[in-house]
Enzyme design. Structure first.
Site, mmCIF file in Angstrom:
data_model
loop_
_atom_site.group_PDB
_atom_site.id
_atom_site.type_symbol
_atom_site.label_atom_id
_atom_site.label_comp_id
_atom_site.label_asym_id
_atom_site.label_seq_id
_atom_site.Cartn_x
_atom_site.Cartn_y
_atom_site.Cartn_z
ATOM 1 N N ASP A 82 0.853 -1.187 0.000
ATOM 2 C CA ASP A 82 0.000 0.000 0.000
ATOM 3 C C ASP A 82 0.890 1.239 0.000
ATOM 4 O O ASP A 82 2.107 1.132 0.145
ATOM 5 C CB ASP A 82 -1.009 0.000 1.154
ATOM 6 C CG ASP A 82 -0.371 -0.132 2.536
ATOM 7 O OD1 ASP A 82 0.871 -0.261 2.631
ATOM 8 O OD2 ASP A 82 -1.108 -0.101 3.535
ATOM 9 N N TYR A 130 2.986 4.796 0.700
ATOM 10 C CA TYR A 130 3.741 5.328 1.833
ATOM 11 C C TYR A 130 2.815 6.148 2.729
ATOM 12 O O TYR A 130 1.864 6.773 2.254
ATOM 13 C CB TYR A 130 4.884 6.214 1.337
ATOM 14 C CG TYR A 130 5.964 5.482 0.568
ATOM 15 C CD1 TYR A 130 6.682 4.449 1.154
ATOM 16 C CD2 TYR A 130 6.273 5.841 -0.737
ATOM 17 C CE1 TYR A 130 7.690 3.784 0.455
ATOM 18 C CE2 TYR A 130 7.282 5.180 -1.454
ATOM 19 C CZ TYR A 130 7.981 4.154 -0.844
ATOM 20 O OH TYR A 130 8.977 3.500 -1.540
ATOM 21 N N PHE A 156 6.342 2.191 -4.678
ATOM 22 C CA PHE A 156 7.748 2.392 -4.342
ATOM 23 C C PHE A 156 8.277 3.783 -4.682
ATOM 24 O O PHE A 156 9.347 4.173 -4.208
ATOM 25 C CB PHE A 156 8.651 1.331 -5.004
ATOM 26 C CG PHE A 156 8.409 -0.055 -4.495
ATOM 27 C CD1 PHE A 156 8.868 -0.440 -3.240
ATOM 28 C CD2 PHE A 156 7.712 -0.976 -5.255
ATOM 29 C CE1 PHE A 156 8.642 -1.724 -2.765
ATOM 30 C CE2 PHE A 156 7.474 -2.266 -4.789
ATOM 31 C CZ PHE A 156 7.938 -2.639 -3.538
ATOM 32 N N HIS A 174 10.527 -9.034 -0.210
ATOM 33 C CA HIS A 174 10.278 -7.593 -0.286
ATOM 34 C C HIS A 174 11.581 -6.845 -0.026
ATOM 35 O O HIS A 174 12.402 -7.272 0.799
ATOM 36 C CB HIS A 174 9.224 -7.200 0.764
ATOM 37 C CG HIS A 174 8.660 -5.841 0.566
ATOM 38 N ND1 HIS A 174 9.279 -4.704 1.048
ATOM 39 C CD2 HIS A 174 7.540 -5.430 -0.063
ATOM 40 C CE1 HIS A 174 8.553 -3.649 0.718
ATOM 41 N NE2 HIS A 174 7.495 -4.066 0.047
#
Length: 219
Positions: free
Chosen positions: A64, A66, A77, A187
């Site tokens: 989801d 930031y 990202f 991740h």
């Protein structure tokens, strides 16, 4: 009605009329009115606006947005220009530096240049309440992004899917086309970054794209 300005409009028109999405939309109206929510409501669908269906070469699936101010702008990202590069993105740049010969990390974490080359930066959930990770999970976004990935899977032109972390990897079930390439890794967050390093997804993606006559990405 959401307007994306490209071929996604026709492909997702029915999705935007479904009951689950109308409930999600009502929930978001309340959230944006009562709380600080990221990204700005005008940027929620940037991943789709900047990556037309027919132009997608690669898809990077995130979790989801930031949760801090000045960061999220609708691309997984990526952060707005001027924002400090988050740790996960720092690790992505570190992996790129060891994977792509001659790569130099950029001055900021704004990844729109990737989107402009056909890299869709798609979060699993497209909105979040400030300072509250996963606060908009299980509200309907997962079903919507499933629909997006299902449509991409049905496309005849090959696509590279980069699935980092468990949330992204659950989406792998939607990719059935054997003409696509699925790359999975841990991740890139600091908690799992050690297992992300060495995946060489960027060079593998470029090799696949070149093999299929699609042209590599300038990461």
């Amino acid at each position: 009605m959401v307007k994306l300005g490209n071929d996604w409009d026709a492909l997702l028109a029915e999705e935007f009329r479904k009951e689950y999405y109308l409930k999600l939309r009502a929930f978001l109206k309340e959230e944006y009115a009562a709380h600080t929510v990221y990204p700005d409501m005008h940027n929620i669908f940037n991943a789709l606006k900047l990556s037309a269906y027919g132009d997608v070469k690669a898809v990077i699936v995130g979790q989801d947005p930031y949760i801090n101010p000045g960061e999220a702008h609708g691309l997984a990202f990526s952060v707005l220009p001027g924002a400090k590069t988050p740790p996960s993105l720092q690790n992505i740049f570190k992996e790129l530096a060891t994977d792509i010969e001659g790569y130099t990390p950029p001055e900021n974490g704004h990844l729109e240049r990737w989107a402009q080359q056909g890299v869709m930066l798609l979060n699993t959930v497209l909105t979040v309440r400030a300072k509250e990770s996963r606060s908009h999970a299980r509200r309907g976004w997962e079903q919507f992004t499933d629909a997006v990935l299902d449509l991409l899977d049905k496309r005849e032109k090959p696509i590279v899917f980069l699935l980092w972390g468990k949330d992204a990897q659950t989406k792998g079930r939607l990719i059935a086309g054997r003409h696509h390439l699925i790359l999975q890794a841990a991740h890139p967050s600091p908690l799992a970054g050690g297992r992300f390093f060495g995946c060489k997804h960027f060079s593998k993606a470029n090799a696949f794209l070149q093999e299929n006559g699609l042209g590599e990405i300038s990461w």
